[in-house]
Scaffold this active site. Sequence first.
Site, PDB file in Angstrom:
ATOM      1  N   ILE A  18      -4.470  -7.098  13.462  1.00  0.00           N
ATOM      2  CA  ILE A  18      -5.600  -7.067  14.403  1.00  0.00           C
ATOM      3  C   ILE A  18      -5.329  -7.886  15.672  1.00  0.00           C
ATOM      4  CG2 ILE A  18      -6.875  -9.043  13.422  1.00  0.00           C
ATOM      5  CD1 ILE A  18      -9.427  -7.168  13.725  1.00  0.00           C
ATOM      6  N   ASN A  31     -14.635 -18.460   7.697  1.00  0.00           N
ATOM      7  CA  ASN A  31     -15.402 -19.095   6.613  1.00  0.00           C
ATOM      8  C   ASN A  31     -16.554 -19.885   7.223  1.00  0.00           C
ATOM      9  OD1 ASN A  31     -14.262 -21.790   7.250  1.00  0.00           O
ATOM     10  ND2 ASN A  31     -12.385 -20.846   6.499  1.00  0.00           N
ATOM     11  N   GLY A  39      -4.831 -15.377   6.003  1.00  0.00           N
ATOM     12  CA  GLY A  39      -5.216 -13.997   6.305  1.00  0.00           C
ATOM     13  C   GLY A  39      -5.478 -13.744   7.787  1.00  0.00           C
ATOM     14  N   VAL A  40      -6.523 -13.016   8.069  1.00  0.00           N
ATOM     15  CA  VAL A  40      -6.892 -12.686   9.450  1.00  0.00           C
ATOM     16  C   VAL A  40      -7.139 -13.966  10.252  1.00  0.00           C
ATOM     17  CG1 VAL A  40      -8.608 -11.545  10.893  1.00  0.00           C
ATOM     18  CG2 VAL A  40      -8.004 -10.546   8.698  1.00  0.00           C
ATOM     19  N   ASP A  41      -7.840 -14.893   9.635  1.00  0.00           N
ATOM     20  CA  ASP A  41      -8.209 -16.145  10.301  1.00  0.00           C
ATOM     21  C   ASP A  41      -6.956 -16.882  10.786  1.00  0.00           C
ATOM     22  OD1 ASP A  41     -10.056 -17.972  11.174  1.00  0.00           O
ATOM     23  OD2 ASP A  41     -10.631 -18.698   9.186  1.00  0.00           O
ATOM     24  N   THR A 129     -12.403  -8.572   2.116  1.00  0.00           N
ATOM     25  CA  THR A 129     -11.604  -7.839   1.123  1.00  0.00           C
ATOM     26  C   THR A 129     -10.295  -8.537   0.739  1.00  0.00           C
ATOM     27  OG1 THR A 129     -10.376  -6.508   2.726  1.00  0.00           O
ATOM     28  CG2 THR A 129     -12.489  -5.625   1.953  1.00  0.00           C
ATOM     29  N   GLY A 130     -10.056  -9.728   1.307  1.00  0.00           N
ATOM     30  CA  GLY A 130      -8.844 -10.475   0.968  1.00  0.00           C
ATOM     31  C   GLY A 130      -9.189 -11.607   0.002  1.00  0.00           C
ATOM     32  N   TYR A 132     -11.736 -13.323  -0.247  1.00  0.00           N
ATOM     33  CA  TYR A 132     -13.121 -13.294  -0.734  1.00  0.00           C
ATOM     34  C   TYR A 132     -13.377 -12.208  -1.784  1.00  0.00           C
ATOM     35  CZ  TYR A 132     -14.740 -16.930   2.493  1.00  0.00           C
ATOM     36  OH  TYR A 132     -14.940 -18.136   3.146  1.00  0.00           O
TER      37      TYR A 132
HETATM   38  N1  APR Z   1      -4.805  -8.026  10.680  1.00  0.00           N
HETATM   39  C1  APR Z   1      -5.650  -7.192  10.027  1.00  0.00           C
HETATM   40  N2  APR Z   1      -5.999  -7.374   8.739  1.00  0.00           N
HETATM   41  C2  APR Z   1      -5.453  -8.419   8.080  1.00  0.00           C
HETATM   42  C3  APR Z   1      -4.564  -9.339   8.691  1.00  0.00           C
HETATM   43  C4  APR Z   1      -4.239  -9.102  10.054  1.00  0.00           C
HETATM   44  N3  APR Z   1      -3.403  -9.897  10.739  1.00  0.00           N
HETATM   45  N4  APR Z   1      -4.217 -10.269   7.770  1.00  0.00           N
HETATM   46  C5  APR Z   1      -4.859  -9.959   6.619  1.00  0.00           C
HETATM   47  N5  APR Z   1      -5.596  -8.834   6.797  1.00  0.00           N
HETATM   48  C6  APR Z   1      -6.482  -8.128   5.843  1.00  0.00           C
HETATM   49  C7  APR Z   1      -6.357  -8.460   4.375  1.00  0.00           C
HETATM   50  O1  APR Z   1      -5.339  -7.646   3.794  1.00  0.00           O
HETATM   51  C8  APR Z   1      -7.737  -8.103   3.849  1.00  0.00           C
HETATM   52  O2  APR Z   1      -7.841  -6.703   3.567  1.00  0.00           O
HETATM   53  O3  APR Z   1      -7.822  -8.507   6.150  1.00  0.00           O
HETATM   54  C9  APR Z   1      -8.654  -8.394   5.020  1.00  0.00           C
HETATM   55  C10 APR Z   1      -9.499  -9.636   4.880  1.00  0.00           C
HETATM   56  O4  APR Z   1      -8.752 -10.654   4.235  1.00  0.00           O
HETATM   57  P1  APR Z   1      -8.884 -12.220   4.536  1.00  0.00           P
HETATM   58  O5  APR Z   1      -8.268 -12.543   5.855  1.00  0.00           O
HETATM   59  O6  APR Z   1      -8.421 -12.945   3.337  1.00  0.00           O
HETATM   60  O7  APR Z   1     -10.504 -12.438   4.752  1.00  0.00           O
HETATM   61  P2  APR Z   1     -11.701 -12.610   3.695  1.00  0.00           P
HETATM   62  O8  APR Z   1     -11.468 -11.873   2.428  1.00  0.00           O
HETATM   63  O9  APR Z   1     -12.942 -12.307   4.482  1.00  0.00           O
HETATM   64  O10 APR Z   1     -11.666 -14.140   3.312  1.00  0.00           O
HETATM   65  C11 APR Z   1     -12.028 -15.088   4.281  1.00  0.00           C
HETATM   66  O11 APR Z   1     -10.019 -16.354   3.993  1.00  0.00           O
HETATM   67  O12 APR Z   1      -8.409 -17.127   5.418  1.00  0.00           O
HETATM   68  C12 APR Z   1      -9.586 -17.394   4.858  1.00  0.00           C
HETATM   69  O13 APR Z   1     -10.614 -18.758   6.531  1.00  0.00           O
HETATM   70  C13 APR Z   1     -10.711 -17.552   5.834  1.00  0.00           C
HETATM   71  O14 APR Z   1     -11.823 -18.756   4.150  1.00  0.00           O
HETATM   72  C14 APR Z   1     -11.814 -17.532   4.835  1.00  0.00           C
HETATM   73  C15 APR Z   1     -11.421 -16.434   3.899  1.00  0.00           C
END
Ligand code: APR
Length: 188
Positions: A18, A31, A39-41, A129-130, A132
Amino acid sequence: MEKRLKNGKRVRLVTGDITRIAAGAIVNAANSALAGGGGVDGAIHRAGGPGIMAELDEIRAKIGRCPAGRAVATSAGRLPAKYVFHAVGPVYRDGQHGEPELLSGCYRTCLQMADEREVHTISFPAISTGVYGYPLSEAAGIALRTVVEYLETRPTGVDEAIFVLFDAAAYDAYAGVLGEYGSAAGTP
Ligand code: APR
């Protein structure tokens, strides 16, 4: 895959990172502590630079935590966007603890924030979906229903919502749902 709604608005699915896809606003899967993470964050803070966390520090000092289902906005640093909307998805337990409403609330809140800032293109990850643990197919249904309904029924300036799915499993889950909306066409 791209789906054009009756009013000309578009919902697009792409695979990838993304942080590499240009949009008016990029949505982060954050969060409640707005403290960064993996992950995305992690990807957003790494690619966007330290200015984003500096803004979050100020927001945190003012409001404390951001509850699940809500979001806060910062600028986007080095990302190809004007804003980042840091949305807090629900931690999935069993789907019976308000998770669908909270997940839906993330998408609706971000679309409202886009409208308040006259953003025309917004990109979403598959929130929750990651780490969480939200099951992909359920999350895909909620995300797409919420966004399609908003674009179809609200007087919105958002012309395009892009879902950026990290891998084939996520893409397939979203494509399965979006395909049910009818005249979807094209490939990633
Ligand atoms: N671009 C797009 N999608 C991504 C990327 C990226 N660079 N990195 C990971 N993903 C996907 C994962 O495969 C998953 O399907 O994004 C989705 C969400 O995953 P997470 O980033 O783990 O987010 P979430 O499940 O909402 O958990 C949030 O994770 O990193 C921590 O600070 C964040 O505590 C919070 C928690």
